[in-house]
Motif scaffolding. Structure first.
Motif, short mmCIF file in Angstrom:
data_model
loop_
_atom_site.label_atom_id
_atom_site.label_comp_id
_atom_site.label_asym_id
_atom_site.label_seq_id
_atom_site.Cartn_x
_atom_site.Cartn_y
_atom_site.Cartn_z
N UNK A 80 9.64 1.63 49.91
CA UNK A 80 10.61 2.71 49.88
C UNK A 80 10.11 3.88 49.04
N UNK A 81 10.59 5.04 49.40
CA UNK A 81 10.25 6.27 48.70
C UNK A 81 11.55 7.03 48.47
N UNK A 82 11.70 7.61 47.30
CA UNK A 82 12.92 8.35 46.99
C UNK A 82 12.59 9.74 46.49
N UNK A 83 13.54 10.63 46.65
CA UNK A 83 13.39 11.99 46.14
C UNK A 83 14.72 12.41 45.50
N UNK A 84 14.72 12.54 44.20
CA UNK A 84 15.89 13.02 43.48
C UNK A 84 15.80 14.53 43.37
N UNK A 85 16.80 15.22 43.90
CA UNK A 85 16.79 16.68 43.91
C UNK A 85 17.96 17.20 43.08
N UNK A 86 17.67 18.09 42.16
CA UNK A 86 18.70 18.64 41.26
C UNK A 86 18.73 20.16 41.35
N UNK A 87 19.80 20.71 40.84
CA UNK A 87 19.96 22.18 40.79
C UNK A 87 19.66 22.83 42.13
N UNK A 88 20.25 22.29 43.16
CA UNK A 88 19.97 22.77 44.51
C UNK A 88 20.56 24.17 44.73
N UNK A 89 19.87 24.95 45.54
CA UNK A 89 20.31 26.29 45.90
C UNK A 89 20.35 26.40 47.42
N UNK A 90 21.03 27.41 47.95
CA UNK A 90 21.07 27.57 49.41
C UNK A 90 19.67 27.68 50.02
N UNK A 91 18.70 28.15 49.27
CA UNK A 91 17.33 28.25 49.77
C UNK A 91 16.69 26.88 49.99
N UNK A 92 17.31 25.84 49.48
CA UNK A 92 16.80 24.49 49.69
C UNK A 92 17.34 23.87 50.98
N UNK A 93 18.19 24.60 51.69
CA UNK A 93 18.69 24.11 52.96
C UNK A 93 17.54 23.95 53.94
N UNK A 94 17.38 22.73 54.45
CA UNK A 94 16.24 22.43 55.32
C UNK A 94 16.38 21.01 55.83
N UNK A 95 15.53 20.68 56.79
CA UNK A 95 15.36 19.29 57.19
C UNK A 95 14.24 18.71 56.34
N UNK A 96 14.51 17.59 55.72
CA UNK A 96 13.54 16.95 54.84
C UNK A 96 12.96 15.74 55.55
N UNK A 97 11.64 15.70 55.60
CA UNK A 97 10.93 14.63 56.30
C UNK A 97 10.19 13.74 55.31
N UNK A 98 10.32 12.47 55.52
CA UNK A 98 9.48 11.50 54.82
C UNK A 98 8.17 11.41 55.59
N UNK A 99 7.06 11.43 54.88
CA UNK A 99 5.74 11.42 55.52
C UNK A 99 4.84 10.40 54.84
N UNK A 100 3.84 9.96 55.59
CA UNK A 100 2.90 8.98 55.04
C UNK A 100 1.56 9.10 55.76
N UNK A 101 0.52 8.59 55.09
CA UNK A 101 -0.81 8.65 55.69
C UNK A 101 -1.71 7.68 54.96
N UNK A 102 -2.76 7.24 55.64
CA UNK A 102 -3.70 6.32 55.03
C UNK A 102 -4.77 7.05 54.22
N UNK A 103 -4.82 8.37 54.31
CA UNK A 103 -5.79 9.14 53.54
C UNK A 103 -5.24 9.47 52.15
#
Length: 126
Positions: A80-103
């Motif tokens: 599992x991977x987590x992302x704690x986001x604080x002090x959010x602003x309207x500019x942070x509005x987006x689709x957030x993708x979890x990503x991974x790679x073997x490199x």
């Protein structure tokens, strides 16, 4: 193959916080081969930008996009991977993708990850 499933997005008021989570599933061999996991976001009409990555040693990197306002964490045992986001602003509005790679993380640009989740929408309002 590896599947990544995000959760935790949603609406939030400016100044608020959200915690995103991602679970990796699929072929255990491919999951064990993952060396880098992270978060990438894309706002409407804008190009993708990196948020944070963490490599197999636990070393973390934060892109300038949200640096100082986010904390990425990984539980390798639970895949599992987590992302704690604080002090959010309207500019942070987006689709957030979890990503991974073997490199290695340092060799991968925000558009170049081999595995992508479906994305979770974060909408920040005033």
């Amino acid at each position: 193959q590896v599947q990544l499933a995000e959760s935790g997005g949603g609406p939030v008021q400016a100044g608020g916080s959200l915690r995103l989570s991602c679970v990796a599933s699929g072929d255990s061999h491919n999951i064990e081969a993952i060396d880098c996991m992270g978060w990438v976001r894309q706002a409407p009409g804008k190009k993708r930008e990196g948020v944070a990555t963490v490599d197999i040693s636990g070393s973390k990197f934060y892109y300038n996009s949200m640096k100082g306002r986010v904390t990425v964490s990984k539980d390798r045992a639970k895949n599992t991977l987590s992302l704690q986001m604080n002090s959010l602003t309207p500019e942070d509005t987006a689709t957030y993708y979890c990503v991974a790679d073997s490199r290695w993380c340092r060799d991968i640009g925000p558009d170049d990850f081999g595995y992508w989740g479906q994305g979770t929408q974060v909408t920040v309002s005033l």
